[in-house]
Design a protein around this motif. Structure first.
Motif, mmCIF file in Angstrom:
data_model
loop_
_atom_site.group_PDB
_atom_site.id
_atom_site.type_symbol
_atom_site.label_atom_id
_atom_site.label_comp_id
_atom_site.label_asym_id
_atom_site.label_seq_id
_atom_site.Cartn_x
_atom_site.Cartn_y
_atom_site.Cartn_z
ATOM 1 N N GLU A 17 0.891 -1.192 -0.061
ATOM 2 C CA GLU A 17 0.006 -0.090 -0.126
ATOM 3 C C GLU A 17 0.955 1.255 -0.206
ATOM 4 O O GLU A 17 0.497 2.397 -0.606
ATOM 5 C CB GLU A 17 -1.014 0.049 1.117
ATOM 6 N N ASP A 22 -3.603 -1.532 -3.979
ATOM 7 C CA ASP A 22 -4.831 -1.405 -3.372
ATOM 8 C C ASP A 22 -5.843 -2.867 -3.850
ATOM 9 O O ASP A 22 -5.269 -3.642 -4.405
ATOM 10 C CB ASP A 22 -5.664 -0.288 -4.101
ATOM 11 N N ASP A 23 -6.912 -2.954 -3.186
ATOM 12 C CA ASP A 23 -7.629 -4.051 -3.522
ATOM 13 C C ASP A 23 -7.764 -4.575 -5.016
ATOM 14 O O ASP A 23 -8.005 -3.418 -5.770
ATOM 15 C CB ASP A 23 -9.239 -4.134 -2.812
ATOM 16 N N ARG A 52 -5.023 -9.701 0.471
ATOM 17 C CA ARG A 52 -4.057 -8.910 1.306
ATOM 18 C C ARG A 52 -3.303 -9.613 2.336
ATOM 19 O O ARG A 52 -4.021 -10.341 3.235
ATOM 20 C CB ARG A 52 -4.453 -7.563 1.536
ATOM 21 N N TYR A 54 -1.237 -8.665 5.896
ATOM 22 C CA TYR A 54 -0.760 -7.382 6.624
ATOM 23 C C TYR A 54 0.408 -7.703 7.541
ATOM 24 O O TYR A 54 0.644 -8.793 8.203
ATOM 25 C CB TYR A 54 -1.848 -7.134 7.960
ATOM 26 N N TYR A 70 -0.466 -3.329 4.401
ATOM 27 C CA TYR A 70 -0.803 -4.330 3.753
ATOM 28 C C TYR A 70 -0.021 -4.568 2.452
ATOM 29 O O TYR A 70 0.659 -3.583 1.872
ATOM 30 C CB TYR A 70 -2.327 -3.896 3.341
ATOM 31 N N TYR A 72 -0.974 -6.053 -1.067
ATOM 32 C CA TYR A 72 -1.984 -6.409 -1.782
ATOM 33 C C TYR A 72 -1.625 -7.344 -3.020
ATOM 34 O O TYR A 72 -0.350 -7.179 -3.508
ATOM 35 C CB TYR A 72 -2.991 -5.614 -2.527
#
Length: 203
Positions: A17, A22-23, A52, A54, A70, A72
């Motif tokens: 991130e 991003d997703d 994702r 963490y 995160y 992704y």
């Protein structure tokens, strides 16, 4: 990294991130990321699965782009021509709008330098051949703004909305709400403007 299956080749993409990751929803069509690691990936890819991870600490070591956050990831296959078509159209519109705005900027500069600023009660009636656009769609300016090029009976007009809070309304020469410059039309300039209109509205 690529993995082979008996049915299709899949491609793993990951981005922290802190690097803009991003997703990537399943079923989405995405473009090939920049970077040497992805240079042999397809230009357009269909997301098969994604997720994702963490990292609470030492995130820089895991590609987060920050101390924590995160990463992704997505597993993709090459998109079909049909699946990639909407993105191709979007990028074509963006390119056309960008080129139209570049050409319009040169025309506007000429009109402002060589044109006149007559007083008018209303915006001249005529053919709007360009209005400021971004990314292939109409740009909605802040209240009191906007830019247009118009082919009217008495020449070519550049109109600039100029009645937002803080604008000097006393400078307006069009209906008290806009700045306007007029330049006599030449056949060459009319051809350029009509080509500009076509380019700015490329589907």
């Amino acid at each position: 990294m690529t993995t082979e299956t008996t049915e299709q080749q899949t491609y793993r993409i990951s981005r922290g991130e802190g690097y803009g990751g991003d997703d990537m929803p399943v079923g989405a069509v995405i473009t090939r990321p920049r970077g040497q690691a992805y240079h042999d990936y397809p230009a357009y890819m269909y997301v098969l699965q994604s997720g994702r991870d963490y990292y609470r600490e030492d995130g820089m070591s895991f590609g987060v782009g920050d101390e924590s956050g995160y990463v992704y990831w997505a597993d993709c296959r090459a998109a079909t021509e049909e699946e990639a078509a909407p993105l191709r159209i979007t990028f074509a519109r963006r390119a056309a709008a960008s080129e139209a705005n570049r050409q319009a900027a040169a025309i506007i500069k000429s009109i402002r330098m060589n044109g006149v600023r007559p007083l008018r009660d209303t915006v001249p009636a005529g053919e709007i051949v360009w209005e400021l656009t971004t990314y292939g769609g109409t740009y909605l300016p802040a209240y009191g703004g906007g830019q247009w090029l118009i082919i009217a009976d008495d020449g070519i007009w550049y109109i600039e909305g100029h009645h937002a809070d803080g604008d000097d309304w006393s400078a307006n020469n069009i209906g008290g709400h806009s700045l306007g410059w007029r330049l006599d039309a030449t056949p060459g300039m009319l051809d350029t403007l009509r080509a500009l209109m076509i380019a700015s509205k490329t589907p």
